[in-house]
Design an enzyme around this catalytic site. Structure first.
Site, PDB file in Angstrom:
ATOM      1  N   HIS A  98      42.841  31.525  49.709  1.00  0.00           N
ATOM      2  CA  HIS A  98      43.729  30.587  48.905  1.00  0.00           C
ATOM      3  C   HIS A  98      43.869  29.240  49.502  1.00  0.00           C
ATOM      4  O   HIS A  98      44.290  28.325  49.140  1.00  0.00           O
ATOM      5  CB  HIS A  98      45.080  31.205  48.710  1.00  0.00           C
ATOM      6  CG  HIS A  98      45.313  32.251  47.632  1.00  0.00           C
ATOM      7  ND1 HIS A  98      46.307  32.522  46.769  1.00  0.00           N
ATOM      8  CD2 HIS A  98      44.139  33.081  47.208  1.00  0.00           C
ATOM      9  CE1 HIS A  98      45.842  33.591  46.124  1.00  0.00           C
ATOM     10  NE2 HIS A  98      44.822  33.908  46.355  1.00  0.00           N
ATOM     11  N   HIS A 266      37.379  41.520  46.189  1.00  0.00           N
ATOM     12  CA  HIS A 266      38.459  42.636  45.661  1.00  0.00           C
ATOM     13  C   HIS A 266      37.722  44.076  46.538  1.00  0.00           C
ATOM     14  O   HIS A 266      38.051  45.189  46.049  1.00  0.00           O
ATOM     15  CB  HIS A 266      38.259  42.657  44.470  1.00  0.00           C
ATOM     16  CG  HIS A 266      39.179  41.603  43.849  1.00  0.00           C
ATOM     17  ND1 HIS A 266      38.999  41.501  42.348  1.00  0.00           N
ATOM     18  CD2 HIS A 266      39.855  40.642  44.408  1.00  0.00           C
ATOM     19  CE1 HIS A 266      39.888  40.271  42.377  1.00  0.00           C
ATOM     20  NE2 HIS A 266      40.360  39.722  43.683  1.00  0.00           N
TER      21      HIS A 266
END
Length: 723
Positions: A98, A266
C-alpha cells in the site's frame, strides 16, 4: 503574573491563529495559484539538517544485521497487536504494497519512494486501516539503526523480507529512498469530499474503466486499487476484472504482472472483518491525543488477532497463509464459489463443499479449521478469460509463477526509485530492465570545446538550439525520476512525433547535430544539451555578458530496444508554459499547467520565474509565436520580459480566451501579446515579487546568472551518475 493567574478557559494565545489552521488564502481566494507545491519538503522541515545525505548514510548500514533483525521480527508476536498465525508477514506485505501501490504512471506521483504513508492523508485512508500498527512494529528496528535506514526503505524492505521468510526467492532489493517530513502538497488524490464516495464521481462512465479521471489510478477515494467487494461495493467479477486491468495499467503493469501480483499478494496473509467496523475509533489523523497516532482502535480486540477488523472482509485466501506455495490456485480453481457476507457485513466469496484439509486454521487456534474466502478481484482472476489463461500458465509452472511474481513485486516496490545507477546495497540486481529506462554510459573523453565550435558553425539558430535542448530535458519528472535529456530519447518513438516537440523542426535540428556527435565521439544526448548551452551563451553575449554554461559530459544514447514506448507516452507534454504552448484548450488553466511542470522539474518559484522570462526573450516559443516576447531585442538574454511586465505605462487587455494585448496606456497602441502563462507573473502577488526583483535596474547580471543556474539544473536533472 504567571500561568496560574490566567482565568480558566481563557486562551493566552490570541485567536490561536498561529497554531490552529484558520481560513487559508486559498480558502478565501480559491482561484489563487498554489505555489506552495514548489517549496514543500524544504530543509527547514527536516530534523536531520541540510547537510545530511541519506544516500551516503545508508551505504554504511550493516545490511545483513538489519535483514536478520527483520526476519526475527516476523515471528515475534506482540500482545498489543498479535500476529496472525504467529507471523507478521501478511501485515508487512500489505504495508509495503500500500506504500508503493499509490504510484500512478500518469504523473509519477504517489508511490513508496518518500515514506509518505506516515502522513495524512495516506496514513488514514480507509484502505490503509491498521497499517499504523505495522509501522509501530517496525519502530524498534528503525530506532536501532537510526538515520542509516529511512522509513521509506524500511517499509518496502519489510514486505520483501516477509516474502523471503515465507519461502519466496525474491528478485532483489535496493536501498536509497529518502524520507519526507511533511505531507505532500502536489499530489491530486481526487475531488471527492467523502471517503469511499461512489466511483461514479471519478468516471465519465463507471462501466468504462478507461474513463477514470487522470491522473488517478484508484477507483474510489481512499482505496489503493479497486473495491474488493466489487464495483461500488456490488459484486460482479467481470466488472471488477475490467477495473483491476485499468488501475494496474495506470501504474504501468501489464496483464501478466497484474495477475501475478494479485495471485501472489493473496497467496499469504488474511483479511480482517470479524466484528463491527462501526465500533472502531477514528483513523490516526482524527483520533484522540492519548491514542498517540493509533487509529481504528477496536474495543473488542482483547489481545486476539481473531477479532481484528480492517477491510471488513474476513478470512485467509489459502490453506497455509504463512507459506509461499500454489495454494491460491488450488482453492480458487479447485472449487466453485458462492457469494456471502463476512461478520462485518462485507461481500466476499466462500467455497462450496470445501474439504476440511483445505481449510486454513484459525489465526490463534491451530486446532480449529475456518473457512477461506476470495474477494471480487480474486474471482476476476478466474472469470476473466485473459486473466484465467495467465493463471493456467502459472498453475502449470510454479517456478515461472514465482519468478514472474518476484519480478513484478520488485517493479512495484522500485518503480519510482529511478534508474539502476541509483540502486544501493548488496541485493540490488544487476540486470537492466526496460521499465528502468536504461541508458548506456556515454563518452567523457571527447573535446567539448571542439563540439561547441562545430555547433556554433552549424547554421542552427539560437531558438532551434535552445528549444531542442529544452524539449529533450523537460520530460524529467522528479516524482518518479523518469525522463530528461540523458538517453536522447527525443530522437526515438514516441517522443520524436510529439506535437510539443515540433517534429519537423526537431528532425531538422537532429539532422545537423547527429553528424557532429558521430564525428566527435560525443553522444547525441550530450550534443543536444551542448547546443542549448551554446544558444544560451550566445544570448547572454548579445545582452553584454560573457558566460560559460556549466556542462558535464557522459550522457548516453538509448536505443529503441531500451525504450518502452507505451510507458513513455505518459511523459508527453500536453502543455508547456515555458514555451507558451498548449496542445489544446483544457479546463485546467495555463498557469496551473505551468506550475505542475515546474514542480515535476524540481524548480523553485524564483527558478520557474527566471527560466520563463529568459525563454521568452530568446524567442523559443512553440511555433515561433510572439506571445510573451516582451522585448525588441529577441535573442538577447535580457530582463526585458520583467521590465515590460511591471511597467505601469502598459495596460493589459483581454482579447479572447487565453489571449491578451499589452497596450500603451496613453495611446492604446498594441505593443505585445500575451497568454495567461505570461501575465500570471504580474498578477499573482508572489510571482510579481519575484518578477520585480528581475525587473530592477541592478538585476541584469543577476538575471543572466540565475537563468544559467536554473537552466543547468534542468539539463542535469537526470544526471544521477554525477551525484
Amino acid at each position: 503574573m504567571d500561568g496560574n493567574d490566567l482565568v480558566e478557559n481563557k486562551c493566552p494565545v490570541m485567536h490561536g491563529g498561529i497554531t490552529v489552521a484558520g481560513h487559508s488564502n486559498t480558502a478565501w481566494w480559491p482561484e489563487t495559484l498554489n505555489l506552495e507545491i514548489l517549496h514543500q519538503h524544504d530543509t527547514k522541515v527536516s530534523p536531520l539538517g541540510k547537510d545530511f545525505n541519506y544516500r551516503d548514510a545508508v551505504k554504511s548500514l550493516d545490511f545483513e544485521a538489519l535483514k536478520k533483525d527483520m526476519h526475527d521480527l516476523m515471528t515475534n508476536s506482540q500482545d498489543w497487536w498479535p500476529a496472525d498465525y504467529g507471523h507478521y508477514g501478511g501485515l508487512m506485505i500489505r504495508l509495503a504494497w500500500h506504500s508503493a501501490g499509490s504510484y500512478r504512471l500518469a504523473d509519477g506521483r504517489g508511490g513508496g519512494n518518500t515514506g509518505n504513508i506516515r502522513f495524512a492523508p495516506l496514513n488514514s485512508w480507509p484502505d490503509n486501516g491498521n497499517l499504523d500498527k505495522a509501522r509501530r512494529l517496525l519502530w524498534p528496528i528503525k530506532k536501532k539503526y537510526g538515520n542509516k535506514i529511512s522509513w521509506a526503505d524500511l517499509i518496502l524492505l519489510s514486505g520483501t523480507i516477509a516474502y523471503e521468510s515465507m519461502g519466496l526467492k525474491t528478485y532483489g532489493f535496493s536501498f536509497g529512498r529518502e524520507d519526507i517530513w511533511a505531507p505532500e502538497k502536489d499530489v491530486y488524490w481526487g475531488a471527492e469530499k467523502e471517503w469511499l464516495a461512489p466511483s461514479d464521481e471519478r468516471y465519465t462512465d463507471v462501466d468504462k474503466p478507461e474513463t477514470m479521471e487522470n491522473p488517478l489510478a484508484a477507483v474510489q477515494m481512499g482505496l489503493i486499487y479497486v473495491n474488493p467487494e466489487g464495483v461500488n461495493g456490488k459484486s460482479d467479477p467481470l466488472k471488477s476484472a475490467a477495473q483491476v486491468r485499468e488501475t494496474f495499467a495506470r501504474m504501468a503493469m501489464n496483464d501478466e504482472e497484474t495477475a501475478a501480483l494479485t495471485c501472489g499478494g493473496h497467496t499469504v496473509g488474511k483479511a480482517h472483518g470479524n466484528g463491527d467496523a462501526g465500533k472502531l475509533s477514528p483513523p490516526p489523523e482524527g483520533n484522540d491525543l492519548e491514542t498517540q497516532g493509533f487509529g481504528w482502535m477496536n474495543p473488542n480486540m482483547d489481545g486476539k488477532a481473531t477479532n481484528a477488523v480492517t477491510s471488513g472482509i474476513e478470512g485467509a485466501w489459502t490453506t497455509h497463509p504463512t507459506k509461499w506455495d500454489m495454494g491460491y490456485f488450488h482453492l480458487l480453481f479447485g472449487y466453485e464459489w458462492e457469494l456471502t457476507k463476512s461478520p462485518a457485513g462485507a461481500s466476499q466469496w466462500r467455497p462450496i463443499n470445501i474439504k476440511e484439509e483445505d481449510m486454513p486454521v484459525d489465526p490463534t487456534d491451530p486446532t480449529k479449521r475456518v473457512m477461506p474466502m476470495m474477494t471480487d478481484a480474486d474471482m476476476a482472476m478466474k472469470m476473466d478469460p485473459a486473466y484465467n489463461a495467465i493463471c493456467q500458465k502459472f498453475m502449470a509452472d510454479q517456478a515461472y509463477f514465482s519468478d514472474t511474481f518476484a519480478r513484478a513485486w520488485f517493479k512495484l516496490t522500485h518503480r519510482d526509485l529511478g534508474p539502476r545507477v541509483r540502486y544501493i546495497g548488496p541485493d540490488a540486481p544487476q540486470e537492466d530492465l526496460i521499465w528502468q529506462d536504461p541508458v548506456p554510459a556515454g563518452s567523457k573523453s571527447y573535446d567539448v570545446a571542439a563540439v561547441k565550435a562545430k555547433i556554433a558553425d552549424s547554421g542552427l539558430s539560437l531558438s532551434e538550439m535552445v528549444s531542442t535542448a529544452w524539449d529533450s530535458a523537460r520530460t524529467f519528472r522528479g516524482s518518479d525520476l523518469r525522463g530528461g535529456a540523458n538517453g536522447a530519447r527525443i530522437r526515438l518513438a514516441p517522443q520524436k512525433d510529439w506535437a510539443g516537440n515540433e517534429p519537423a523542426r526537431l528532425q531538422k535540428v537532429l539532422s545537423v547535430l547527429e553528424p557532429i556527435a558521430s564525428a566527435t565521439g560525443a553522444s547525441v544526448a550530450d550534443v543536444i544539451v551542448l547546443a542549448g548551452n551554446v544558444g544560451v551563451e550566445q544570448a547572454a553575449k548579445a545582452a553584454g555578458f560573457d558566460i560559460s554554461v556549466p556542462f558535464s559530459p557522459g550522457r548516453g544514447d538509448a536505443t529503441a530496444e531500451m525504450t518502452d514506448a507505451d510507458s513513455f507516452e505518459s511523459l508527453e507534454p500536453y502543455a508547456d508554459g515555458f514555451r507558451n504552448w498548449q496542445k489544446e484548450d483544457y479546463v485546467v488553466k495555463p498557469e496551473e499547467l505551468l506550475l505542475d511542470r515546474a514542480q515535476l522539474l524540481g524548480l523553485t518559484g524564483p527558478e520557474m520565474t527566471v527560466l520563463l522570462g529568459g525563454m521568452r526573450v530568446m524567442g523559443t516559443n512553440h511555433g515561433g509565436t510572439k506571445h510573451g516576447v516582451f522585448t525588441d531585442k529577441v535573442g538577447a538574454l535580457t530582463n526585458d520580459f520583467f521590465v515590460n511586465l511591471t511597467d505601469m505605462a502598459n495596460k493589459w487587455v483581454p482579447r479572447g480566451k487565453n489571449a491578451y494585448d499589452i497596450t500603451d496606456r496613453k495611446s492604446g497602441a498594441v505593443k505585445f501579446t500575451a497568454t495567461r502563462a505570461d501575465l500570471v507573473f504580474g498578477s499573482n502577488s508572489i510571482l510579481r515579487a519575484y518578477a520585480e526583483i528581475y525587473a530592477q535596474d541592478d538585476a541584469k547580471e543577476k538575471f543572466v546568472k540565475d537563468f544559467v543556474a536554473a537552466w543547468s539544473k534542468v539539463m542535469d536533472a537526470d544526471r544521477f551518475d554525477l551525484a
